[in-house]
Scaffold this motif. Sequence first.
Motif, PDB file in Angstrom:
ATOM      1  N   SER A  71      -4.409   0.372   1.874  1.00  0.00           N
ATOM      2  CA  SER A  71      -3.541   1.464   2.341  1.00  0.00           C
ATOM      3  C   SER A  71      -4.334   2.747   2.528  1.00  0.00           C
ATOM      4  O   SER A  71      -4.122   3.473   3.511  1.00  0.00           O
ATOM      5  CB  SER A  71      -2.393   1.680   1.350  1.00  0.00           C
ATOM      6  OG  SER A  71      -2.870   2.030   0.071  1.00  0.00           O
TER       7      SER A  71
ATOM      8  N   PHE B  55       0.471  -0.596   2.252  1.00  0.00           N
ATOM      9  CA  PHE B  55       0.367  -1.147   0.899  1.00  0.00           C
ATOM     10  C   PHE B  55       1.262  -2.381   0.760  1.00  0.00           C
ATOM     11  O   PHE B  55       0.820  -3.424   0.263  1.00  0.00           O
ATOM     12  CB  PHE B  55       0.775  -0.087  -0.133  1.00  0.00           C
ATOM     13  CG  PHE B  55       0.757  -0.580  -1.551  1.00  0.00           C
ATOM     14  CD1 PHE B  55      -0.375  -0.441  -2.327  1.00  0.00           C
ATOM     15  CD2 PHE B  55       1.876  -1.183  -2.106  1.00  0.00           C
ATOM     16  CE1 PHE B  55      -0.404  -0.909  -3.638  1.00  0.00           C
ATOM     17  CE2 PHE B  55       1.861  -1.656  -3.415  1.00  0.00           C
ATOM     18  CZ  PHE B  55       0.716  -1.516  -4.180  1.00  0.00           C
ATOM     19  N   ALA B  56       2.510  -2.254   1.190  1.00  0.00           N
ATOM     20  CA  ALA B  56       3.445  -3.377   1.074  1.00  0.00           C
ATOM     21  C   ALA B  56       2.954  -4.581   1.877  1.00  0.00           C
ATOM     22  O   ALA B  56       3.049  -5.736   1.421  1.00  0.00           O
ATOM     23  CB  ALA B  56       4.828  -2.956   1.550  1.00  0.00           C
TER      24      ALA B  56
ATOM     25  N   SER C 134       2.529   3.656   2.493  1.00  0.00           N
ATOM     26  CA  SER C 134       3.469   2.782   1.784  1.00  0.00           C
ATOM     27  C   SER C 134       3.637   1.453   2.510  1.00  0.00           C
ATOM     28  O   SER C 134       3.619   0.381   1.887  1.00  0.00           O
ATOM     29  CB  SER C 134       4.824   3.475   1.636  1.00  0.00           C
ATOM     30  OG  SER C 134       4.713   4.658   0.892  1.00  0.00           O
TER      31      SER C 134
ATOM     32  N   PHE D 256       6.552   0.650  -5.142  1.00  0.00           N
ATOM     33  CA  PHE D 256       5.632   1.498  -4.376  1.00  0.00           C
ATOM     34  C   PHE D 256       6.294   2.079  -3.134  1.00  0.00           C
ATOM     35  O   PHE D 256       6.019   3.221  -2.757  1.00  0.00           O
ATOM     36  CB  PHE D 256       4.373   0.703  -4.009  1.00  0.00           C
ATOM     37  CG  PHE D 256       3.339   0.699  -5.092  1.00  0.00           C
ATOM     38  CD1 PHE D 256       2.327   1.642  -5.111  1.00  0.00           C
ATOM     39  CD2 PHE D 256       3.384  -0.233  -6.119  1.00  0.00           C
ATOM     40  CE1 PHE D 256       1.378   1.651  -6.119  1.00  0.00           C
ATOM     41  CE2 PHE D 256       2.442  -0.233  -7.135  1.00  0.00           C
ATOM     42  CZ  PHE D 256       1.430   0.713  -7.138  1.00  0.00           C
ATOM     43  N   LEU D 257       7.180   1.320  -2.488  1.00  0.00           N
ATOM     44  CA  LEU D 257       7.905   1.883  -1.359  1.00  0.00           C
ATOM     45  C   LEU D 257       8.860   2.981  -1.818  1.00  0.00           C
ATOM     46  O   LEU D 257       8.997   4.025  -1.175  1.00  0.00           O
ATOM     47  CB  LEU D 257       8.666   0.778  -0.623  1.00  0.00           C
ATOM     48  CG  LEU D 257       7.822  -0.180   0.219  1.00  0.00           C
ATOM     49  CD1 LEU D 257       8.681  -1.309   0.761  1.00  0.00           C
ATOM     50  CD2 LEU D 257       7.119   0.546   1.354  1.00  0.00           C
ATOM     51  N   TRP D 258       9.518   2.762  -2.962  1.00  0.00           N
ATOM     52  CA  TRP D 258      10.402   3.790  -3.517  1.00  0.00           C
ATOM     53  C   TRP D 258       9.604   5.032  -3.893  1.00  0.00           C
ATOM     54  O   TRP D 258      10.043   6.160  -3.635  1.00  0.00           O
ATOM     55  CB  TRP D 258      11.122   3.242  -4.742  1.00  0.00           C
ATOM     56  CG  TRP D 258      11.910   4.288  -5.480  1.00  0.00           C
ATOM     57  CD1 TRP D 258      13.176   4.710  -5.205  1.00  0.00           C
ATOM     58  CD2 TRP D 258      11.466   5.047  -6.614  1.00  0.00           C
ATOM     59  NE1 TRP D 258      13.545   5.692  -6.095  1.00  0.00           N
ATOM     60  CE2 TRP D 258      12.527   5.920  -6.974  1.00  0.00           C
ATOM     61  CE3 TRP D 258      10.294   5.074  -7.355  1.00  0.00           C
ATOM     62  CZ2 TRP D 258      12.426   6.804  -8.044  1.00  0.00           C
ATOM     63  CZ3 TRP D 258      10.188   5.949  -8.426  1.00  0.00           C
ATOM     64  CH2 TRP D 258      11.253   6.801  -8.759  1.00  0.00           C
TER      65      TRP D 258
ATOM     66  N   VAL E 205       2.480   9.391   4.154  1.00  0.00           N
ATOM     67  CA  VAL E 205       3.053   8.645   3.032  1.00  0.00           C
ATOM     68  C   VAL E 205       3.722   7.360   3.522  1.00  0.00           C
ATOM     69  O   VAL E 205       3.562   6.283   2.929  1.00  0.00           O
ATOM     70  CB  VAL E 205       4.054   9.513   2.253  1.00  0.00           C
ATOM     71  CG1 VAL E 205       4.777   8.689   1.192  1.00  0.00           C
ATOM     72  CG2 VAL E 205       3.342  10.691   1.603  1.00  0.00           C
TER      73      VAL E 205
ATOM     74  N   GLY F 147       6.847   6.093  -2.582  1.00  0.00           N
ATOM     75  CA  GLY F 147       6.474   6.805  -1.375  1.00  0.00           C
ATOM     76  C   GLY F 147       7.602   7.661  -0.831  1.00  0.00           C
ATOM     77  O   GLY F 147       7.394   8.812  -0.433  1.00  0.00           O
ATOM     78  N   ASN F 148       8.815   7.083  -0.821  1.00  0.00           N
ATOM     79  CA  ASN F 148       9.966   7.863  -0.360  1.00  0.00           C
ATOM     80  C   ASN F 148      10.268   9.023  -1.304  1.00  0.00           C
ATOM     81  O   ASN F 148      10.633  10.119  -0.882  1.00  0.00           O
ATOM     82  CB  ASN F 148      11.199   6.962  -0.239  1.00  0.00           C
ATOM     83  CG  ASN F 148      11.064   5.956   0.872  1.00  0.00           C
ATOM     84  OD1 ASN F 148      10.386   6.211   1.862  1.00  0.00           O
ATOM     85  ND2 ASN F 148      11.680   4.796   0.724  1.00  0.00           N
TER      86      ASN F 148
ATOM     87  N   SER G 249       6.368  -4.376  -4.863  1.00  0.00           N
ATOM     88  CA  SER G 249       6.480  -3.827  -3.513  1.00  0.00           C
ATOM     89  C   SER G 249       7.570  -2.772  -3.441  1.00  0.00           C
ATOM     90  O   SER G 249       7.389  -1.704  -2.852  1.00  0.00           O
ATOM     91  CB  SER G 249       6.764  -4.954  -2.507  1.00  0.00           C
ATOM     92  OG  SER G 249       5.726  -5.894  -2.488  1.00  0.00           O
TER      93      SER G 249
END
Length: 581
Positions: A81, A221-222, A218, A273-275, A214, A277-278, A270
């Motif tokens: 990422s 990364f996912a 994200s 990390f997405l959460w 971001v 980022g948000n 997953s």
Amino acid sequence: MADATLNIQGKRVLFRPGTVLKLSVLIILILLIVLPLLRTVLFTLQPDTIKAWSDVLGSRLSKNLFYKPLTNTLLIGVVVSTGCVLIGGFLAWLVVMTNVPFRKTIGVMATLPFMIPSFAAALAWGTLFRNDRVGGQVGFLQGSGLDIPDWLAWGIVPTLIVLTLHYFSLAFTIIAAALATVNSDLVEAAQIAGAKGRKILMGVILPVTTPALVAAGSLCFAGAVSNFATPALLGLPVRMQTLSTRLFGMIEVGQVGRGYVIGIMLVIISGIFLWAGNRAISGRRSYATITGKGGRAKRFDLRGARWPLFAIAMTILTASTVVPVIVLFASSFAPSSSDLFANWTAHYWIGQSTPNIAQGTAGIVHNPDILRALGVTLSLGLAVAFTGMIIGLLTAYTLARYREGVISAAITQISFLPLLVPGIAFGAAYIAYLGAPIGPFPALYGTFALLVIAATAYLLPFSVQTGRAVIQQVGGELEESARITGAGFVKRMTAITMPLAVRGLAAGSILIFVKIIRDLSLVVLLFTPTMPVLSVVAYRYASEGFGQFANAITVVILSLSIVTTLIANRLQSKSQPWLNN
């Protein structure tokens, strides 16, 4: 009296415009997305499988089962990422905000790597850099007399390089779109204040594009942590495991409970990390760069650095797009990877079964297994394109026309839930869901129906996004006029919405077709000899040492992907703002 009033109010709610449609869509989404994930969790909580949690997370086996693969997975996610944001951001800055030569060429080439399946790049890497550590044919460079070290041929380093060169295209697209909206007045104000180019970049441009950075990081990364093909092809031969390869291995050897636990943990990682980022950008609201005041584009003058930066960009793009295609094509004709550009033969394409070549395996044209896989793959792509667009359009229509209420909010959340679920974990969930009989319904494992249903659910976020774009093209007043004249929902959709947006629907269907025919992570666990898919067949050939056949099949997939993607882009006629300035 009170009961009668409640009854009347309940009927009003039930027959409120859109309620039946929203409930129908919600039920479909629950069946496609929620129940498979829930069934996976419940399977691991049964008396005979609950021990799998302690086996994976708290036993003597945990280090090899979970924690070492977790470490490799997180390392891959963070490094890939970061690399994607740096490379994608660099290329986006060149194309959008500088006077670098051949901007349009760089912009087009920067969008191509994501069209190439990740396993294609991994196969190309092996064809070039493979050494003799695990036996079999060596790669072109070792065959040419170079001593390729193990760390460059196998394991974490090539995995990081291949995945970064694959996913930076995604970061480029997101960041370039954000940079294209940066008002030139901001740059000019900084210049008037005496700021130089580097100061403007670090102090003005980067801060206002933080959400895009971001988001790009994200998503990359996912994608990296859930990728199966690259670590499987480049890591498994030297026993480098990630969570995705460990999940695959557990289910392959029949340790289904442990596999499902690893899959659940992969989904959680997953999602976290997405959460995160948000969350990182949700607390700040000062990113606006588009206002009512227009501004002309302002580009940085690179002066003497124009051509050196162009050379750097083209080196990256050539390595990620041109080289893999050339290597795969040449390898599909070469008798061995070590002699890549000499003594070509068309046997791997059109040859009959010959005992002294590839253990008697016939070329693609005469190979019934490969031809069957081609037929299944094309049928799967067409079926998923159709079912995906129908459900996606229905969901998008519901959200666009009846957006208020708890049901609409639930539809929105559930429809994008597959974005949080890695493909291999989603495939495992569908084995738990439909792999065994449910009441009067038979088990679907090994059937074409399971592939279609699982792929439709997995690609639903893309279908909904395409459906939204289609619905936005059709004014609500047209449907309202038809409704007043007595036209029902089905009539309005088939006579108004779909004909007016047919180009967008066709383009969206083609993109879904491309995504599923090149996918490996989702279908690798759903693959059976009676229901083969090209991507898995290519992976199997590569794993068994038949690199030429694997590369030839990958060339077929790659050709289908690129051609159909170009057709979709032409149908959509989407303008890329970073190319139009």
